[in-house]
Scaffold this motif. Structure first.
Motif, PDB file in Angstrom:
ATOM      1  N   TRP A 197       3.591  63.645  12.860  1.00 26.13           N
ATOM      2  CA  TRP A 197       4.007  62.148  13.025  1.00 26.13           C
ATOM      3  C   TRP A 197       4.564  61.914  14.440  1.00 26.13           C
ATOM      4  CZ3 TRP A 197       6.988  65.803  10.636  1.00 26.13           C
ATOM      5  CH2 TRP A 197       8.395  66.200  11.163  1.00 26.13           C
ATOM      6  N   GLU A 198       4.674  60.627  14.774  1.00 25.36           N
ATOM      7  CA  GLU A 198       5.012  60.362  16.080  1.00 25.36           C
ATOM      8  C   GLU A 198       6.242  59.201  16.194  1.00 25.36           C
ATOM      9  OE1 GLU A 198       1.529  58.737  18.046  1.00 25.36           O
ATOM     10  OE2 GLU A 198       0.518  60.868  18.023  1.00 25.36           O
ATOM     11  N   VAL A 199       6.985  59.474  17.111  1.00 23.54           N
ATOM     12  CA  VAL A 199       8.133  58.549  17.439  1.00 23.54           C
ATOM     13  C   VAL A 199       8.365  57.915  18.567  1.00 23.54           C
ATOM     14  CG1 VAL A 199      10.727  58.497  17.379  1.00 23.54           C
ATOM     15  CG2 VAL A 199       9.552  60.267  16.093  1.00 23.54           C
ATOM     16  N   SER A 200       8.124  56.360  18.578  1.00 25.67           N
ATOM     17  CA  SER A 200       8.243  55.560  19.647  1.00 25.67           C
ATOM     18  C   SER A 200       9.770  55.576  20.123  1.00 25.67           C
ATOM     19  CB  SER A 200       7.658  54.432  19.335  1.00 25.67           C
ATOM     20  OG  SER A 200       7.853  53.558  20.262  1.00 25.67           O
ATOM     21  N   VAL A 201       9.967  56.217  21.551  1.00 23.51           N
ATOM     22  CA  VAL A 201      11.219  56.083  22.079  1.00 23.51           C
ATOM     23  C   VAL A 201      11.441  55.255  23.182  1.00 23.51           C
ATOM     24  CG1 VAL A 201      11.659  58.567  21.552  1.00 23.51           C
ATOM     25  CG2 VAL A 201      10.481  58.062  23.587  1.00 23.51           C
ATOM     26  N   ARG A 202      10.210  54.440  23.507  1.00 17.08           N
ATOM     27  CA  ARG A 202      10.260  53.664  24.380  1.00 17.08           C
ATOM     28  C   ARG A 202      10.871  54.069  25.727  1.00 17.08           C
ATOM     29  NH1 ARG A 202       9.934  48.246  21.880  1.00 17.08           N
ATOM     30  NH2 ARG A 202      11.408  47.622  23.448  1.00 17.08           N
ATOM     31  N   ILE A 253       9.728  68.149  32.420  1.00 16.63           N
ATOM     32  CA  ILE A 253       8.654  67.358  31.902  1.00 16.63           C
ATOM     33  C   ILE A 253       8.074  66.420  33.356  1.00 16.63           C
ATOM     34  CG2 ILE A 253       7.838  65.561  30.360  1.00 16.63           C
ATOM     35  CD1 ILE A 253       9.822  66.819  28.538  1.00 16.63           C
ATOM     36  N   GLN A 254       7.272  66.197  33.765  1.00 16.18           N
ATOM     37  CA  GLN A 254       6.680  65.776  34.789  1.00 16.18           C
ATOM     38  C   GLN A 254       6.574  64.274  34.397  1.00 16.18           C
ATOM     39  OE1 GLN A 254       3.057  67.371  36.336  1.00 16.18           O
ATOM     40  NE2 GLN A 254       4.080  69.170  37.305  1.00 16.18           N
ATOM     41  N   HIS A 255       6.019  63.780  33.428  1.00 22.58           N
ATOM     42  CA  HIS A 255       5.763  62.519  33.174  1.00 22.58           C
ATOM     43  C   HIS A 255       6.430  62.122  31.764  1.00 22.58           C
ATOM     44  CE1 HIS A 255       2.477  62.204  36.092  1.00 22.58           C
ATOM     45  NE2 HIS A 255       1.951  63.324  35.259  1.00 22.58           N
ATOM     46  N   LYS A 256       7.478  60.841  31.939  1.00 22.05           N
ATOM     47  CA  LYS A 256       8.369  60.863  30.716  1.00 22.05           C
ATOM     48  C   LYS A 256       7.594  59.922  29.747  1.00 22.05           C
ATOM     49  CE  LYS A 256      12.529  58.067  29.638  1.00 22.05           C
ATOM     50  NZ  LYS A 256      13.553  56.987  30.250  1.00 22.05           N
ATOM     51  N   PRO A 257       7.503  60.663  28.451  1.00 21.32           N
ATOM     52  CA  PRO A 257       6.837  59.985  27.469  1.00 21.32           C
ATOM     53  C   PRO A 257       7.601  58.917  26.844  1.00 21.32           C
ATOM     54  CG  PRO A 257       7.975  62.087  26.566  1.00 21.32           C
ATOM     55  CD  PRO A 257       8.354  62.202  28.166  1.00 21.32           C
ATOM     56  N   SER A 258       6.824  57.857  26.531  1.00 26.02           N
ATOM     57  CA  SER A 258       7.422  57.161  25.427  1.00 26.02           C
ATOM     58  C   SER A 258       7.031  57.188  24.123  1.00 26.02           C
ATOM     59  CB  SER A 258       6.723  55.627  25.968  1.00 26.02           C
ATOM     60  OG  SER A 258       5.492  55.476  25.741  1.00 26.02           O
ATOM     61  N   ARG A 259       6.451  58.280  23.507  1.00 25.37           N
ATOM     62  CA  ARG A 259       6.259  58.546  22.058  1.00 25.37           C
ATOM     63  C   ARG A 259       6.063  59.985  22.223  1.00 25.37           C
ATOM     64  NH1 ARG A 259       2.865  54.494  18.981  1.00 25.37           N
ATOM     65  NH2 ARG A 259       2.292  55.553  17.092  1.00 25.37           N
ATOM     66  N   ILE A 260       6.611  60.527  21.116  1.00 28.62           N
ATOM     67  CA  ILE A 260       6.855  61.808  20.855  1.00 28.62           C
ATOM     68  C   ILE A 260       6.242  62.316  19.432  1.00 28.62           C
ATOM     69  CG2 ILE A 260       8.561  63.909  20.703  1.00 28.62           C
ATOM     70  CD1 ILE A 260       8.636  62.893  23.281  1.00 28.62           C
TER      71      ILE A 260
END
Length: 318
Positions: A197-202, A253-260
């Motif tokens: 599953w995925e979590v949107s952390v914005r 982490i080089q690129h900050k994720p908005s979805r994990i």
């Protein structure tokens, strides 16, 4: 042959109920069989109308093409799932050198540095989106359990989002509810198989995500450690990522994720986190689970813009 009554007369089946003529044409816009009078001067005048035989031929061709496409996508998905298993197996020994020692941890360095590797998620977006065009489906959401939510957490009506509040909600005290740690559990128990599953952390500057045994205490502070039945990833100050092992693991982490993305293989003993946008693996825990797991979430304390701290969850079916 049975028929219906039109202006006092019985109309045979397969004929227009308005004009009594045979339904020899097909209106593409309204997807109805119509008669010639309907098509020329009636309610379907000016519509895209073709002979029924032609419409049937087009439909057969379309169904044949869709069937072949579905077979192709089904095979592609099966191959993808096989690739997942291979990647997870690789992930299990990712940090182990040929002589069996841990290549990342040293006796003098309590901080373990983990270099992210490419991981193909259980449902790669490019595969899932292609299949979406064919099977017309959507991601099935996981949900938050509002009965476990700390009073300062507001779970949405559809139970798919949780947002921290500045004031406590008027909720009833319960043994299942967190009273100190700003956490909420998911509704979906994990005790067998594989889940993703995925979590949107914005653009949130802080959050905690992971899984925990359903038996973890709900009162008092939680300790995010596998030995305490919690496998968790955290973000602080917008850029400090840590995997909460027995010793905290610093993640670069080089690129900050908005979805994990979170992948759990219960029998395989794997909890894997990845950037769901780039499919870059962030961290993998290895364990031997002995109890039922539940998803664990925390948007942490309220900041000036609490909307940015909202967490939204989705499940992609394996």
């Amino acid at each position: 042959m049975m028929g219906e009554c039109v202006d006092g007369a019985v109309v045979e089946a397969g004929k227009c109920s308005e004009h009594g003529k045979k339904l020899v044409y097909f209106c593409k816009g309204e997807k109805l069989r119509v008669c010639s009078k309907c098509a020329i001067v009636g309610s379907h005048q000016g519509h895209s109308v073709v002979p029924v035989e032609e419409a049937l031929g087009e439909l057969k061709d379309l169904l044949s093409a869709r069937s072949k496409d579905l077979e192709s996508k089904s095979l592609e998905q099966s191959l993808r799932l096989e690739e997942i298993d291979r990647n997870v197996t690789t992930a299990k020994v990712l940090n182990t050198t040929s002589d069996g020692s841990d290549c990342c941890e040293t006796m003098n360095d309590p901080i373990i540095r983990f270099k992210g590797e490419r991981f193909h998620s259980p449902l790669q977006y490019r595969v899932w989106k292609k299949m979406f065009q064919v099977i017309q489906t959507v991601a099935e959401p996981f949900t938050f359990d509002p009965l476990t939510a700390h009073p300062y957490l507001e779970v949405s009506t559809n139970q798919r989002s949780v947002t921290p509040r500045c004031e406590a909600l008027p909720v009833a005290y319960a043994d299942d509810r967190f009273d100190t740690s700003l956490c909420v559990l998911g509704n979906e128990p994990l005790s067998t198989g594989k889940r993703y599953w995925e979590v949107s952390v914005r653009n949130s500057a802080k959050w905690d995500l992971g899984v925990a045994y359903s038996s973890i205490p709900r009162h008092g502070d939680l300790m995010y450690k596998p030995s305490r039945g919690i496998w968790c990833l955290t973000l602080r100050e917008g850029c400090i990522y840590q995997a909460c092992d027995e010793l905290d693991i610093e993640l670069h982490i080089q690129h900050k994720p908005s979805r994990i993305g979170i992948y759990v293989d219960y029998e395989g003993g794997v909890v894997l986190f990845l950037n769901a946008e780039t499919m870059q693996m962030i961290h993998v825990f290895r364990a031997s689970f002995t109890e039922q797991l539940l998803p664990l979430y925390s948007p942490c304390i309220v900041e000036k813009s609490s909307n940015e701290q909202r967490l939204t969850i989705f499940k992609l079916i394996l």
